[in-house]
Scaffold this active site. Structure first.
Site, PDB file in Angstrom:
ATOM      1  N   ASP A  33       0.865  -1.182   0.000  1.00 52.66           N
ATOM      2  CA  ASP A  33       0.000   0.000   0.000  1.00 52.66           C
ATOM      3  C   ASP A  33       0.903   1.234   0.000  1.00 52.66           C
ATOM      4  OD1 ASP A  33      -1.857   2.024   0.439  1.00 52.66           O
ATOM      5  OD2 ASP A  33      -2.087   1.551   2.578  1.00 52.66           O
ATOM      6  N   THR A  56       2.666   9.485   1.507  1.00 52.57           N
ATOM      7  CA  THR A  56       3.759   9.698   2.453  1.00 52.57           C
ATOM      8  C   THR A  56       4.577   8.444   2.709  1.00 52.57           C
ATOM      9  OG1 THR A  56       2.399  11.368   3.565  1.00 52.57           O
ATOM     10  CG2 THR A  56       4.318  10.547   4.769  1.00 52.57           C
ATOM     11  N   LEU A  93       5.131   3.904   2.299  1.00 48.58           N
ATOM     12  CA  LEU A  93       4.879   2.589   1.716  1.00 48.58           C
ATOM     13  C   LEU A  93       4.722   1.612   2.871  1.00 48.58           C
ATOM     14  CD1 LEU A  93       6.740   0.771  -1.155  1.00 48.58           C
ATOM     15  CD2 LEU A  93       6.484  -0.339   1.061  1.00 48.58           C
ATOM     16  N   TYR A 140     -18.708   5.668 -10.037  1.00 50.95           N
ATOM     17  CA  TYR A 140     -17.991   6.863 -10.477  1.00 50.95           C
ATOM     18  C   TYR A 140     -18.305   7.154 -11.941  1.00 50.95           C
ATOM     19  CZ  TYR A 140     -14.329   9.811  -8.357  1.00 50.95           C
ATOM     20  OH  TYR A 140     -13.635  10.820  -7.730  1.00 50.95           O
ATOM     21  N   ASP A 174      -6.644   3.425  -3.908  1.00 53.99           N
ATOM     22  CA  ASP A 174      -6.766   3.236  -2.460  1.00 53.99           C
ATOM     23  C   ASP A 174      -8.219   3.292  -2.009  1.00 53.99           C
ATOM     24  OD1 ASP A 174      -6.840   5.955  -3.151  1.00 53.99           O
ATOM     25  OD2 ASP A 174      -5.961   6.606  -1.261  1.00 53.99           O
ATOM     26  N   ARG A 175      -8.986   4.189  -2.610  1.00 54.02           N
ATOM     27  CA  ARG A 175     -10.402   4.291  -2.259  1.00 54.02           C
ATOM     28  C   ARG A 175     -11.142   3.008  -2.652  1.00 54.02           C
ATOM     29  NH1 ARG A 175     -12.354   9.712  -5.063  1.00 54.02           N
ATOM     30  NH2 ARG A 175     -14.239   9.344  -3.805  1.00 54.02           N
TER      31      ARG A 175
END
Length: 260
Positions: free
Chosen positions: A7, A11, A13, A96, A105-106
């Protein structure tokens, strides 16, 4: 068949090595690095790691960071695979306007949250909150359709924007107060309540749309900062994206096996 989940946010990993690509499997090793340090992974945290058989990752940091991670993974004979949002996967339908433009990520977090709810009981609507560099607040109905979501700045971005755009305003660390009486507390409280208010508003929207009380699931590196200030019931989950990656990996590899 060991499985490496990665992930990569704006900022840090984060990585986890699992015994198998399926939810509930044994966690063998895990770690996290700030993005400026990922070029040391092959000679550091990954040096003595058992070579993974499969890998699936989620990245929002961009192609340059992805290439750097690929270079670190050359110590293993594994093909890197990265999530791209699609029209539907693992129980979530993507509402979407342009499904592939939804942040990976979402998408992965919603899949992890949906499966978490289904394992605990009957299906219900959800509000999924990620609190990191940015904050996202997603709405999912009882059938698993992603209805839409909010994006707003995280604490750090809010404070830096105020500092750069307001003469004489410096941003020290403050506390969350009901009635702040100094600038530090006013800044910290304002950012915290802005995020909490966005979550509360989305819960209201989902409740009215679905005619049912939504489950609220929160994750992200700064989620713990929000916990004392939330006005709606919620569950704080540390590794929601890894939960989603494990679910996606299980389904993808099962489909691959069926084809062969």
């Amino acid at each position: 068949m060991t499985f490496l989940a990665i992930d990569i946010g704006n900022t840090r990993l984060k990585w986890s090595l699992y015994a198998e690509p399926r939810p509930g499997t044994q966690l063998l090793a895990h770690g996290a690095e700030f993005l400026e340090n990922i070029d040391k992974l092959a000679e550091g945290a990954w040096r003595n790691l058992a070579a993974p058989t499969r890998m699936l990752g989620c990245i929002v940091a961009g192609d340059a960071v992805k290439r750097r991670v690929h270079e670190q993974m050359e110590i293993w004979d594994v093909v890197p695979q990265w999530v791209v949002a699609s029209a539907a996967e693992a129980g979530i339908t993507n509402g979407y306007d342009h499904p592939t433009r939804l942040g990976a990520d979402r998408w992965v977090a919603m899949i992890g949250a949906r499966q978490r709810i289904l394992r605990a009981g009957p299906a219900r609507p959800m509000v999924v909150v990620m609190v990191g560099t940015a904050v996202t607040v997603e709405a999912i109905d009882t059938e698993g359709k992603f209805l839409g979501g909010l994006i707003l700045p995280g604490h750090g971005i809010m404070l830096r924007a105020l500092e750069s755009g307001t003469a004489g305003l410096h941003v020290p660390t403050g506390e969350v107060k009901l009635f702040p009486t100094n600038t530090s507390d006013a800044l910290t409280s304002g950012g915290t309540y802005a995020i909490a208010g966005a979550v509360e508003r989305m819960v209201q929207h989902v409740r009215a749309h679905c005619h049912a009380e939504p489950a609220c699931i929160m994750t992200g590196g700064a989620g713990w900062k929000m916990a004392p200030s939330m006005s709606v019931p919620f569950e704080l989950v540390d590794n929601l994206i890894f939960d989603g990656l494990l679910e996606m990996a299980q389904r993808r590899y099962a489909a691959d096996s069926a084809l062969t």
